[in-house]
Design an enzyme around this catalytic site. Structure first.
Site, PDB file in Angstrom:
ATOM      1  N   HIS A 123       0.715  -1.142  -0.086  1.00 29.65           N
ATOM      2  CA  HIS A 123       0.015  -0.231  -0.080  1.00 29.65           C
ATOM      3  C   HIS A 123       0.655   1.105  -0.141  1.00 29.65           C
ATOM      4  CE1 HIS A 123      -3.715  -2.021   0.438  1.00 29.65           C
ATOM      5  NE2 HIS A 123      -3.355  -2.449   1.608  1.00 29.65           N
ATOM      6  N   ASP A 160      -2.957 -10.352  -2.822  1.00 30.18           N
ATOM      7  CA  ASP A 160      -3.436  -9.975  -1.411  1.00 30.18           C
ATOM      8  C   ASP A 160      -4.925  -9.467  -1.859  1.00 30.18           C
ATOM      9  OD1 ASP A 160      -2.301  -8.359   1.467  1.00 30.18           O
ATOM     10  OD2 ASP A 160      -4.157  -7.537   0.553  1.00 30.18           O
TER      11      ASP A 160
END
Length: 344
Positions: A123, A160
């Site tokens: 992220h 993910d």
């Protein structure tokens, strides 16, 4: 040929309290792997990433912000992202482990390698830590493969459950990294639509494969077998790196997908067979997964799948293509000729 697994005790010193991204994740993984004799991998301590390696992805102000915050005792970057006094040590070893994976693979020492660290990284954008992530480990590793080892085509596969917005942002304009992400949508961070395909030299090299909540093994495995694999055959990467998150597991508290232990083994096996078919090395960089028992089992199943020789056993029949996978394949088919022949 040895298969190195890079880890470091500093992962336990990134203190987050009762946060879902907590030290118990690494304790559970290592306990499970020890019980399985490390699944055929050889554990090694990770080195620290150098400033030069970090600065190839992140600006100096970003690096110094995280380092200084840790040295001052820590604090919150945002509601989700915590820095403690041990976080810099953990983060720089996490990035170093990912770089060490690349060095082991591209030196010819190994054909498969893994880096198991926390905090995760996918992220983290070029200049913005977020979503539990301080440095983008897989991006640092991919950039290292390009700048130090001279690679021209790297595939980063992110499985993910959350979109790897940081990796996508970092490589959106790069002609050297193909980023393919399978993720639940809508879900944090709210990015990852199929129409987000990159720009400039990277136009068409961001492949977002969103799936709705509730999807399980068939859809997730199908995305690899029917979409990612054909695209990879057209792209012909010289290296495959996996951002391996396990929060799509049915037991995970932070998302709504229904992948099982067997599903992750099947996804990992598909990635392994693809790398073997392309005759390129395969590396894993740990991302999320917040039910610690499901995380530990799924990591172990992944490494076990990567310890097998695909040539010594018959490959399973491809999963049937469901509607979610078919729509994704049809969306990307105009840019990738092999997708026209991937229906199943």
């Amino acid at each position: 040929m040895a298969r190195p697994l890079f880890r470091h005790e500093s992962s336990l010193r990134h203190e987050t309290g009762s946060h879902p991204e907590r030290a118990d994740r690494m304790v559970a993984i290592e306990r499970e792997l020890e019980a399985r004799d490390w699944c055929g991998f050889v554990p090694r301590d990770s080195p620290e990433a150098t400033d030069e390696q970090l600065l190839a992805v992140h600006p100096r102000a970003h690096v110094e912000r995280i380092r200084a915050l840790a040295r001052s005792g820590g604090g919150r970057i945002d509601a989700d992202t915590i820095v403690s006094s041990g976080s810099w040590d953990a983060a720089v070893h996490g990035a170093g482990g990912a770089v060490a994976v690349v060095d082991a693979l591209l030196s010819g020492e190994a054909t498969r390698a893994a880096s198991l660290h926390r905090p995760p990284g996918h992220h983290c954008e070029t200049a913005e830590p977020m979503g539990f992530c301080l440095l983008n480990n897989v991006a640092i590793a991919a950039r290292h493969a390009v700048l130090t080892h001279g690679l021209r085509r790297v595939l980063v596969l992110d499985w993910d459950v959350h979109h790897g917005n940081g990796t996508a942002e970092i490589f959106a304009g790069s002609g050297e990294v193909l980023f393919a992400s399978i993720h639940e949508f809508p879900l944090y961070p709210g990015t990852g639509r199929p129409t987000e395909t990159g720009h400039g030299a990277g136009k068409g090299l961001t492949v977002n494969l969103p799936v709705p909540g509730g999807t399980g093994d068939r859809t997730w495995v199908g995305m690899v077998e029917h979409v990612v694999a054909p695209i990879a055959r057209d792209w012909a990467p010289e290296l495959v790196l996996v951002s391996a998150g396990y929060d799509a597991h049915a037991d995970d508290p932070l998302a709504g997908c229904e992948v099982t232990d067997d599903g992750f083994a099947r996804i990992a096996g598909a990635a392994h067979r693809l790398a073997k078919e392309l005759d390129v090395p395969l590396g894993l960089v740990l991302e999320g997964g917040y039910d610690v028992d499901a995380l530990a089992r799924s990591v172990a199943r992944t490494l076990e799948a990567w310890s097998e020789d695909p040539a010594s056993a018959s490959a399973p029949e491809p999963v049937p293509e469901d509607d979610v996978v078919r729509r994704a394949r049809e969306f990307f088919a105009p840019g990738w000729p092999s997708l026209a022949h991937a229906a199943g």
